[in-house]
Design a protein around this motif. Structure first.
Motif, short mmCIF file in Angstrom:
data_model
loop_
_atom_site.label_atom_id
_atom_site.label_comp_id
_atom_site.label_asym_id
_atom_site.label_seq_id
_atom_site.Cartn_x
_atom_site.Cartn_y
_atom_site.Cartn_z
N LEU A 218 -21.61 -6.73 11.43
CA LEU A 218 -21.39 -5.63 12.36
C LEU A 218 -20.02 -5.80 13.00
N ILE A 219 -19.18 -4.78 12.91
CA ILE A 219 -17.84 -4.81 13.48
C ILE A 219 -17.85 -3.99 14.76
N ARG A 220 -17.39 -4.58 15.87
CA ARG A 220 -17.46 -3.92 17.17
C ARG A 220 -16.05 -3.57 17.68
N ARG A 221 -15.96 -2.42 18.28
CA ARG A 221 -14.68 -1.98 18.83
C ARG A 221 -14.20 -2.94 19.91
N GLU A 222 -15.10 -3.46 20.70
CA GLU A 222 -14.72 -4.33 21.82
C GLU A 222 -14.14 -5.66 21.34
N ASP A 223 -14.33 -6.00 20.07
CA ASP A 223 -13.84 -7.27 19.55
C ASP A 223 -12.43 -7.17 18.98
N TYR A 224 -11.81 -6.00 19.07
CA TYR A 224 -10.48 -5.84 18.49
C TYR A 224 -9.48 -6.84 19.10
N ARG A 225 -8.66 -7.41 18.23
CA ARG A 225 -7.48 -8.16 18.67
C ARG A 225 -6.40 -7.97 17.62
N PRO A 226 -5.14 -8.03 18.00
CA PRO A 226 -4.05 -7.81 17.04
C PRO A 226 -4.07 -8.85 15.93
N PHE A 227 -3.54 -8.47 14.78
CA PHE A 227 -3.38 -9.42 13.69
C PHE A 227 -2.33 -10.46 14.08
N ASP A 228 -2.51 -11.68 13.62
CA ASP A 228 -1.65 -12.79 14.07
C ASP A 228 -0.25 -12.74 13.46
N TRP A 229 -0.08 -11.95 12.43
CA TRP A 229 1.22 -11.88 11.75
C TRP A 229 1.67 -10.44 11.61
N LEU A 230 2.98 -10.24 11.69
CA LEU A 230 3.58 -8.95 11.36
C LEU A 230 4.06 -9.00 9.91
N VAL A 231 4.10 -7.83 9.27
CA VAL A 231 4.59 -7.73 7.89
C VAL A 231 5.66 -6.64 7.86
N PRO A 232 6.85 -6.93 8.30
CA PRO A 232 7.87 -5.87 8.39
C PRO A 232 8.28 -5.28 7.04
N LYS A 233 8.20 -6.06 5.93
CA LYS A 233 8.63 -5.55 4.63
C LYS A 233 7.65 -5.97 3.55
N THR A 234 7.40 -5.02 2.65
CA THR A 234 6.51 -5.28 1.51
C THR A 234 7.18 -4.76 0.23
N HIS A 235 7.21 -5.60 -0.79
CA HIS A 235 7.73 -5.19 -2.10
C HIS A 235 6.60 -5.34 -3.12
N LEU A 236 6.33 -4.28 -3.87
CA LEU A 236 5.27 -4.28 -4.87
C LEU A 236 5.87 -3.99 -6.23
N ASP A 237 5.47 -4.78 -7.22
CA ASP A 237 5.94 -4.59 -8.59
C ASP A 237 4.70 -4.42 -9.48
N PHE A 238 4.60 -3.27 -10.14
CA PHE A 238 3.45 -2.96 -10.97
C PHE A 238 3.86 -2.91 -12.44
N ALA A 239 3.22 -3.72 -13.27
CA ALA A 239 3.31 -3.59 -14.72
C ALA A 239 2.06 -2.83 -15.14
N LEU A 240 2.21 -1.53 -15.42
CA LEU A 240 1.08 -0.61 -15.48
C LEU A 240 0.39 -0.62 -16.84
N GLY A 241 -0.93 -0.52 -16.79
CA GLY A 241 -1.76 -0.35 -17.98
C GLY A 241 -3.13 0.14 -17.57
N LEU A 242 -3.77 0.94 -18.42
CA LEU A 242 -5.10 1.44 -18.07
C LEU A 242 -6.12 0.33 -18.01
N GLU A 243 -6.09 -0.57 -18.98
CA GLU A 243 -7.06 -1.66 -19.01
C GLU A 243 -6.66 -2.80 -18.08
N THR A 244 -5.36 -3.13 -18.05
CA THR A 244 -4.88 -4.22 -17.19
C THR A 244 -3.57 -3.81 -16.54
#
Length: 883
Positions: free
Chosen positions: A28-54
């Motif tokens: 059970l997740i409660r609204r009153e238990d919210y706290r900020p995440f301990d880390w910030l993620v200012p930048k994200t780079h994603l590289d996809f080698a695309l395929g239907l199966e993999t």
């Protein structure tokens, strides 16, 4: 995100599903238990080698400690069904990572790091349609609410905002088009095929990430913003669907212009892309700069789409575009704040549609939806505030309460402030929180400061569930009319006691002799009881209250049918006139079902309804769009809400008996109306659209009163139809009637549109939702049809969700209808739990049914609940429904 707006031997293959068994007691997740995440993620780079199966995904995250978080020696990244092939920190491959309940735990000692992770996923095996999945040879994503964790490990929560750069590479024949969020920055060819890189400069949470790769073509256009910037627009579809995208493009351009003019919001990227996908759990998704849509809300032409389809496309296109500010630029701190973006954006798309198509009819449509879906939700075991306090699976809170009631709550602020001050409040909200993850409280404070409202007590609308009831009485003595208002908020699960809430009620007092009033006023009921006195009335006035549906409440009053007939004829507020008709009919049916009317009283009550309906049918001052709304009988679900314990069979019998009496009594007028409307053009102008609406409504009454003659008339309308609206309206009437016309037209319809998935969805839905006495057998046969599949959510909803609204099918006394839906849920849950869970609420109404049906319905819920390995989605819905 837009929830899907649609109201047996399943062919699914659970062995192919990718959802593992889950614990019996999800946390059970409660609204009153919210706290900020301990880390910030200012930048994200994603590289996809695309395929239907993999598909191989390489994610590189720049992370730094969050000053508002805890000084933890590790980072915990969400994952669902993933195993990392490699994890590196600051360029060094790491072997000390662990998996904890699906989360990747990586030790981190410094203040800032770069984390690189490699994972592999199988889009073709993703039957949940969450994360990255395959749809008819193309790849696409759905990440709201928690789908991104099925692509790579990440702090998959809305308060972690990052700027994304995305590189995709793949076979140019399979994936000639490569799309992601933001703007394209580079492309080329390499040994693996071709590649493209996109960059989104605006920080966003992971739920707004999007990727699409496939063989697509685009309808392209341009839009010049209010500051003169040129934006490239594109709607991407399969080649055979390109001709059906014109209305969607025009809707997009209208939305962009309207949002600038009405809310001062300008688009902020160089491109805006929409992609239509045939396999989609929801209606559409507002991913930044790359909206992914269910084909249902993109494709339209007169041959295949009804007027309602055109309206739905316009509204959903607007909704997702408006999210660019109310959801993307200002997003949610956590999922308990979902109505912050969804309720606000629903209001914005409603106001847009009012301006495009007319306020009166649109308002009635919105209220009808609220009453048929949200009011039952508010009075059942799944009732929750628009800002919930807890959940086990967030997917279960994409509800009519969060969306539609959430919109009504913000509309009340607008009513109290007025449009200009409301705009000042929204301007302040966007200014304060641009680029942030905000809360409902942030919005309320901005409305207080910007619009000058005192919303201290009004905050109760965010925390209390249930539909308030307002008892109304009007006394007259001498020249004074005394209005007494009393409110109650009924108990709901976990909230037995409620406090009074501010309820803004627009009202007017009509003079009986002249049919006019002195002017409308706004009364805010903010106590348990309030008394207001009005002088200068020699005669008792007629009260018109909750005009325009100024508050989402149930009005309870004892009112003479003669006064309701008066309002139905004379009220100058379109909604109030509609409401008078509804109140007149509902009051009669409730009393009749309860056995409280003698034959003479029943005849008198029917006479009053007939008089009011005749006035509607023959009033030359009404446009046909409004006439069509006034002609609609209250939905069975809304009538059922008037009973503490309802008998669906008895309600259906009385409703049909009234419909048949009206069809017989007004046969001449209805036939004349149908003849007159049939002479209108087949265009898209308001007059033609209105004519199509009343044509079908006339057929509905005539079919109840004289089935044989109506079948002939409906068959003729079908044959002469130049639009899907006329053809579907005629077929809808025929599906509920016995006789050869029904069979012939159903065969013709299928043969005419075979291969068009959206139209065949209509074919399934019309039969499954009909009033035919053999509807259960029809649904069983359709479930075995070669065109039916459990793997496509549109097809599943078209058959089974339509069926849950049938009094003779779903509510069959034998319980066979309940068993059919329970069997569906058990078959669908291992394949697509999100869709499966949406079929539980119809079974959750058992407490409000007569004892025999209640026992049968509850037994099916218990059978589902006893199934091992239920998904979190279905488990939560079932356990809450059982209580």
């Amino acid at each position: 995100m837009d929830i899907a707006r649609t109201p047996s031997t399943p062919d699914g293959n659970p062995e192919m599903a990718d959802a593992p068994p889950t614990p019996k007691e999800p946390p059970l997740i409660r609204r009153e238990d919210y706290r900020p995440f301990d880390w910030l993620v200012p930048k994200t780079h994603l590289d996809f080698a695309l395929g239907l199966e993999t598909t191989r995904v390489t994610a590189t995250l720049k992370v730094e400690r969050n000053p508002a978080g805890l000084p933890t020696p590790e980072i915990r990244l969400d994952g669902d069904g993933l195993t990392p092939l490699e994890v590196a920190v600051d360029g060094q491959v790491l072997n000390s990572w662990t998996l904890d309940d699906g989360k990747l735990v990586v030790p981190l000692s410094g203040e800032a790091h770069e984390i690189r992770m490699v994972t592999e996923i199988s889009p073709a095996a993703n039957s949940q349609l969450m994360g990255l999945y395959a749809s008819n040879g193309m790849l696409c994503t759905q990440c709201e609410a928690e789908g991104f964790r099925r692509i790579t490990f990440f702090p998959d929560r809305p308060d972690v905002l990052s700027t994304y750069t995305v590189r995709m590479s793949g076979d140019p024949e399979a994936f000639p088009v490569l799309l992601s969020n933001g703007n394209p920055v580079a492309s080329g060819e390499d040994a693996g095929g071709h590649w493209a890189e996109w960059h989104d400069p605006w920080p966003k949470p992971s739920y707004l990430f999007a990727l699409v790769a496939g063989d697509l073509v685009a309808r392209k256009d341009r839009f010049t913003t209010i500051t003169g910037r040129e934006v490239d627009l594109a709607i991407w579809v399969r080649a055979e669907d390109l001709d059906r995208t014109g209305h969607a493009m025009e809707s997009l351009k209208h939305s962009m212009k309207w949002d600038e003019e009405v809310f001062g919001r300008e688009y902020d990227l160089d491109q805006f892309n929409i992609v239509a996908v045939g396999d989609f759990n929801m209606g559409a998704m507002e991913n930044k700069g790359l909206n992914v849509f269910n084909t249902k809300y993109v494709l339209a032409d007169a041959e295949t789409a009804t007027d309602g389809d055109y309206d739905g496309i316009e509204g959903v296109i607007a909704h997702e575009y408006f999210h660019n500010w109310s959801g993307n630029r200002v997003t949610c701190r956590d999922w308990f704040q979902l109505s912050l973006k969804e309720g606000f954006t629903v209001l914005r798309d409603q106001l847009f549609s009012q301006d495009m198509r007319g306020e009166a009819v649109k308002r009635i449509e919105d209220v009808r939806l609220l009453r048929s879906v949200q009011f039952p939700e508010d009075s059942g075991p799944l009732a929750h505030p628009i800002r919930p306090d807890s959940f086990r699976e967030i997917g279960n809170f994409y509800t009519s309460t969060v969306y539609n009631k959430g919109a009504e709550v913000i509309r009340m602020m607008r009513t109290m402030a007025g449009p200009e001050r409301f705009r000042q409040g929204t301007d302040l909200y966007f200014e304060r929180h641009d680029g942030e993850a905000a809360t409902c409280e942030d919005f309320i404070r901005a409305m207080e400061d910007g619009a000058g409202l005192d919303l201290a007590q009004f905050r109760l609308w965010y925390s209390q569930a249930g539909t308030p009831k307002v008892e109304v009485s009007l006394e007259h003595e001498g020249d004074t009319a005394t209005l007494t208002l009393r409110q109650t908020v009924p108990p709901t699960p976990d909230q037995p006691d409620k406090q009074p809430m501010p309820i803004p009620l627009r009202l007017a007092l009509f003079d009986r002799a002249t049919g006019t009033h002195r002017g409308e006023e706004l009364v805010v009921l903010d106590q348990v009881e309030s008394v207001v006195r009005y002088g200068g009335f020699a005669e008792r006035p007629v009260l018109s209250i909750n005009r325009g549906f100024s508050a989402p409440v149930a009005i309870e009053r004892s009112i003479d049918p003669e006064e309701l007939v008066f309002l139905a004829k004379h009220d100058d507020d379109a909604f109030a006139r509609y409401e008078a008709m509804q109140e007149l009919i509902v009051g009669h049916l409730v009393t009749t079902v309860g056995g409280g009317l003698s034959d003479a009283a029943r005849s008198e009550a029917r006479g009053a309804i007939g008089e009011a309906l005749r006035a509607v049918v023959t009033d030359d001052r009404l446009d046909d769009s409004m006439r069509g709304e006034l002609m609609m009988l209250p939905a069975q679900s809304y009538i059922s809400e008037q009973f503490l314990v309802a008998d669906p069979g008895a309600i259906h019998a009385e409703r049909e008996a009234l419909k048949a009496w009206l069809g017989q009594t007004l046969e001449a007028e209805l036939t004349a109306l149908h003849r007159r409307a049939s002479g209108q053009s087949s265009g898209m102008d308001p007059a033609a659209r209105g004519a199509r609406k009343v044509k079908t409504q006339a057929l509905v009454f005539l079919a109840a009163g004289n089935p044989q003659a109506a079948a002939t008339l409906a068959a003729a309308q079908y044959d002469a139809a130049e639009t899907m609206t006329d053809r579907q309206g005629a077929l809808m009437v025929l599906t509920g009637l016995p006789g050869p016309e029904r069979t012939h037209k159903l065969i013709d319809f299928y043969n005419r549109f075979q291969g068009d998935a959206l139209v065949i969805d209509k074919w399934f839905s019309l039969q499954a939702g009909s009033l035919h006495p053999n509807v259960i057998e029809h649904v069983k046969a359709l479930a075995g049809h070669p065109d039916f599949t459990l793997k496509n959510p549109n097809r599943v909803r078209s058959l089974y969700m339509a069926f849950t609204g049938t009094p003779l099918g779903f509510h069959a006394e034998s319980g066979e209808g309940y068993r059919m839906i329970a069997d569906l849920i058990l078959a669908l849950d291992p394949i697509n739990p999100s869709t499966a869970a949406r079929f539980v609420p119809p079974l959750g109404r058992w407490r409000r049914l007569e004892p025999k049906r209640a026992a049968l319905m509850r037994a099916e819920l218990e059978r589902i609940g006893a199934q091992p390995g239920l998904s979190r989605d279905t488990f939560e819905q079932v356990t809450r429904s059982l209580g």
